[in-house]
Design an enzyme around this catalytic site. Structure first.
Site, PDB file in Angstrom:
ATOM      1  N   GLU A 197      -3.585  -6.458 -11.327  1.00 36.97           N
ATOM      2  CA  GLU A 197      -2.301  -6.724 -10.652  1.00 36.97           C
ATOM      3  C   GLU A 197      -1.515  -7.821 -11.363  1.00 36.97           C
ATOM      4  O   GLU A 197      -1.130  -8.833 -10.767  1.00 36.97           O
ATOM      5  CB  GLU A 197      -2.532  -7.080  -9.175  1.00 36.97           C
ATOM      6  CG  GLU A 197      -3.021  -5.896  -8.357  1.00 36.97           C
ATOM      7  CD  GLU A 197      -2.923  -6.086  -6.840  1.00 36.97           C
ATOM      8  OE1 GLU A 197      -2.848  -7.233  -6.390  1.00 36.97           O
ATOM      9  OE2 GLU A 197      -2.910  -5.071  -6.117  1.00 36.97           O
ATOM     10  N   GLU A 386      -6.888   1.365  -6.883  1.00 32.05           N
ATOM     11  CA  GLU A 386      -7.099   0.745  -5.571  1.00 32.05           C
ATOM     12  C   GLU A 386      -6.212   1.472  -4.589  1.00 32.05           C
ATOM     13  O   GLU A 386      -5.042   1.722  -4.874  1.00 32.05           O
ATOM     14  CB  GLU A 386      -6.687  -0.741  -5.553  1.00 32.05           C
ATOM     15  CG  GLU A 386      -7.635  -1.673  -6.232  1.00 32.05           C
ATOM     16  CD  GLU A 386      -7.233  -3.144  -6.090  1.00 32.05           C
ATOM     17  OE1 GLU A 386      -6.613  -3.519  -5.083  1.00 32.05           O
ATOM     18  OE2 GLU A 386      -7.555  -3.906  -7.014  1.00 32.05           O
TER      19      GLU A 386
HETATM   20  P1  P53 Z   1      -6.988  -7.734   0.716  1.00 31.15           P
HETATM   21  C1  P53 Z   1      -3.954 -10.602  -2.188  1.00 31.15           C
HETATM   22  C2  P53 Z   1      -4.335 -11.449  -3.145  1.00 31.15           C
HETATM   23  C3  P53 Z   1      -4.717 -10.950  -4.339  1.00 31.15           C
HETATM   24  C4  P53 Z   1      -4.721  -9.587  -4.595  1.00 31.15           C
HETATM   25  O1  P53 Z   1      -6.287  -6.932  -0.456  1.00 31.15           O
HETATM   26  C5  P53 Z   1      -4.338  -8.719  -3.667  1.00 31.15           C
HETATM   27  C6  P53 Z   1      -3.962  -9.249  -2.435  1.00 31.15           C
HETATM   28  C7  P53 Z   1      -3.556  -8.445  -1.351  1.00 31.15           C
HETATM   29  O2  P53 Z   1      -2.944  -9.123  -0.315  1.00 31.15           O
HETATM   30  O3  P53 Z   1      -4.284  -7.387  -3.989  1.00 31.15           O
HETATM   31  C8  P53 Z   1      -5.350  -6.464  -4.229  1.00 31.15           C
HETATM   32  O4  P53 Z   1      -8.379  -7.996   0.255  1.00 31.15           O
HETATM   33  C9  P53 Z   1      -6.458  -6.947  -5.102  1.00 31.15           C
HETATM   34  C10 P53 Z   1      -7.812  -6.906  -4.470  1.00 31.15           C
HETATM   35  C11 P53 Z   1      -7.692  -7.016  -2.980  1.00 31.15           C
HETATM   36  C12 P53 Z   1      -6.906  -5.832  -2.471  1.00 31.15           C
HETATM   37  O5  P53 Z   1      -5.607  -5.854  -3.023  1.00 31.15           O
HETATM   38  O6  P53 Z   1      -6.185  -8.973   0.898  1.00 31.15           O
HETATM   39  O7  P53 Z   1      -6.500  -6.380  -6.388  1.00 31.15           O
HETATM   40  O8  P53 Z   1      -8.590  -7.911  -5.050  1.00 31.15           O
HETATM   41  O9  P53 Z   1      -8.887  -7.156  -2.307  1.00 31.15           O
HETATM   42  C13 P53 Z   1      -6.813  -5.752  -0.971  1.00 31.15           C
HETATM   43  O10 P53 Z   1      -6.937  -6.841   1.900  1.00 31.15           O
END
Ligand code: P53
Length: 488
Positions: A197, A386
């Site tokens: 990301e 993802e």
């Molecule tokens: P979660 C927050 C911070 C960093 C990456 O998100 C994120 C997010 C999402 O708010 O995006 C991605 O766990 C990331 C994963 C993450 C996933 O989205 O906050 O690539 O590491 O776990 C899901 O629900």
């Protein structure tokens, strides 16, 4: 139906959210290890000791004060320290993935497991050993590893002493680390992603409320150094093994104008340029988009970009475009009555969509829109790496978990991918997020669960870590078995 016969079905995690074992076998700390737990309403904090020796905390992604040092403090819970202990459970976890029929498993390598401070000349042997065992275990079960080289976890030493990606010197340290990865895991891993990301750095500016020109300067510079590091990694990966396929990884959000006011339509176009295309264009085309100059000028940004950097960007374009996809967002120039957030973005509420308990919009059509838009722009293979629903799960008295809401989320998203393939998109793989429950990146919670595999572990770190199968486990197994035709 549509999915090619060698389609790479699977699931995804990241080292810092799955492995735990934060200080085991020589691993050094990363920023995630000084980040506390939070909730949907309360932020995660980064903890430190200030220059006078007093403990303190700032919100995740904030800056610690001048002279302060990152620190693990008593009285706080740091969920990534143990995460779900994938480090010691990997054989069991891989066996469960194999039972579902996974063709591919995405995880990341923890940089500080290989280079505890980032500055060592030689890698930590035990770290190398762990990943070799993990990748071998996957191969034995017929599962291809898909490996992210950086998932928000620069060694803390680099962060503290060099200023992370604000410093050009970090590029060379990253090059040393990725050279080790490509060399040590040659033959075991063929599919790689450079930065997870990567566009978060831009989205984050929007989340800051009132970013200054200095914030823009820092963010765009940080990104430029990551682009160069990514391009160098692609070249090194290809030189070490020409069969390596290396991709970028973008936080994919489908942006829509909230109204048909032409000002909203233009604002939406600009949102795509800033949030999505800015990074994808550099990594896929090897040069900044035509609109980049406008973005820099708007905030008096002056970047340190050398001729050599530009040549590197050209030589280091990626082989595939991969992205996360959870939701869409609305853009408007009008006053917003109800704001919604999620996955590093915020906008107006879309009355046509349903929102999760964490406020994320479910929009499968947006996935089809994204796939078709991006494929048309770059015409290289795509992977959705993802996608998923973070939700509360209830364990019944007999141990079963009826997560039909998760199945209901996935079904239309898989249908959307199938539609895009029918429309000519070269989509080669799909890894759902958190195929096994992991620590949430955004909130640090355990109860925000994404998995097909349940992990007995709560927000405070209590639990047996036992793994069990949710209803979605059996459903996804059928989806893979039928190559995406059996979605009921
Ligand atoms: P979660 C927050 C911070 C960093 C990456 O998100 C994120 C997010 C999402 O708010 O995006 C991605 O766990 C990331 C994963 C993450 C996933 O989205 O906050 O690539 O590491 O776990 C899901 O629900």
């Amino acid at each position: 139906m549509s999915f090619p016969k060698d389609f790479l079905w699977g699931g995804a995690v990241a080292a810092n959210q799955w492995e735990g074992a934060w200080d085991v076998d020589g691993r050094g700390p990363a920023k995630t290890d000084v980040t506390t737990g939070g909730t949907v309403n309360t932020p995660r904090y980064i903890t430190y000791i200030d220059k006078d020796g007093n403990p303190g905390k700032v919100m995740q992604f904030g800056k610690i004060p001048e002279g302060a040092k990152f620190a693990v403090l008593e009285d706080y819970h740091y969920p990534n320290h143990n995460a779900v202990d994938g480090y010691h459970h990997y054989k069991e976890d891989v066996a469960l993935m194999a039972e579902m029929g996974f063709k591919q498993f995405r995880t990341s390598i923890s940089w500080s497991r290989l280079y505890p401070t980032g500055l060592e000349k030689e890698p930590n042997k035990e770290g190398v050993e762990f990943y070799r065992n993990l990748f071998t275990e996957l191969k034995t079960h017929g599962i291809e590893p898909l490996v992210t080289l950086w998932h928000f976890d620069t060694p803390l030493y680099i962060e503290q002493n060099l200023g992370d990606w604000k410093n050009r010197d970090t590029i060379e340290l990253f090059v040393r680390y990725v050279t080790t990865c490509f060399t040590e895991f040659k033959g075991l891993v063929h599919n790689w992603l450079t930065f997870n990301e990567i566009n978060n750095t831009i989205q984050f500016l929007d989340m800051m409320g009132n970013p200054s020109d200095k914030d823009f300067q820092d963010s765009y510079q940080h990104l430029h150094y990551q682009f160069v590091a990514s391009a160098k990694a692609v070249q090194i990966g290809h030189a070490i093994d020409p069969t390596n396929r290396i991709g970028c990884m973008i936080c994919g959000i489908t942006w829509y104008p909230a109204t048909c006011d032409p000002n909203d339509i233009l604002a939406n176009r600009h949102a795509w340029e800033r949030n999505i295309f800015y990074c994808g264009d550099v990594q896929c085309k090897g040069e900044y988009g035509t609109y980049a100059k406008r973005l820099w000028k708007e905030h008096n940004v002056n970047l340190d970009i050398t001729e050599e950097d530009l040549a590197d960007l050209k030589r280091g374009t990626v082989d595939m475009y991969t992205f996360s996809y959870y939701m869409s967002q609305l853009v408007t120039t009008h006053e917003v009555k109800e704001k919604v957030g999620g996955n590093f973005s915020a906008g107006a509420k879309n009355e046509y969509l349903q929102y999760s308990d964490w406020g994320w919009a479910t929009d499968a059509t947006g996935l089809q829109y994204y796939l078709e838009t991006i494929y048309d722009r770059y015409q290289i293979p795509l992977m959705v790496v993802e996608n998923g629903l973070g939700a509360f799960d209830t364990v019944e008295a007999d141990g079963s978990i009826h997560d039909d809401y998760r199945i209901d989320y996935y079904r239309p998203h898989i249908q959307a991918m199938s539609n895009a393939i029918d429309n000519g998109v070269d989509l080669i793989g799909y890894t759902t997020w958190g195929c096994i429950d992991v620590v949430s990146a955004g909130t640090g919670e355990m109860r925000k669960r994404y998995g097909f595999i349940y992990v007995d572990m709560d927000d405070e770190g209590n639990g047996t870590m036992a793994r069990s199968r949710k209803d979605s486990f059996f459903w996804y197994k059928k989806v893979i078995e039928s190559n995406g035709t059996h979605l009921d």
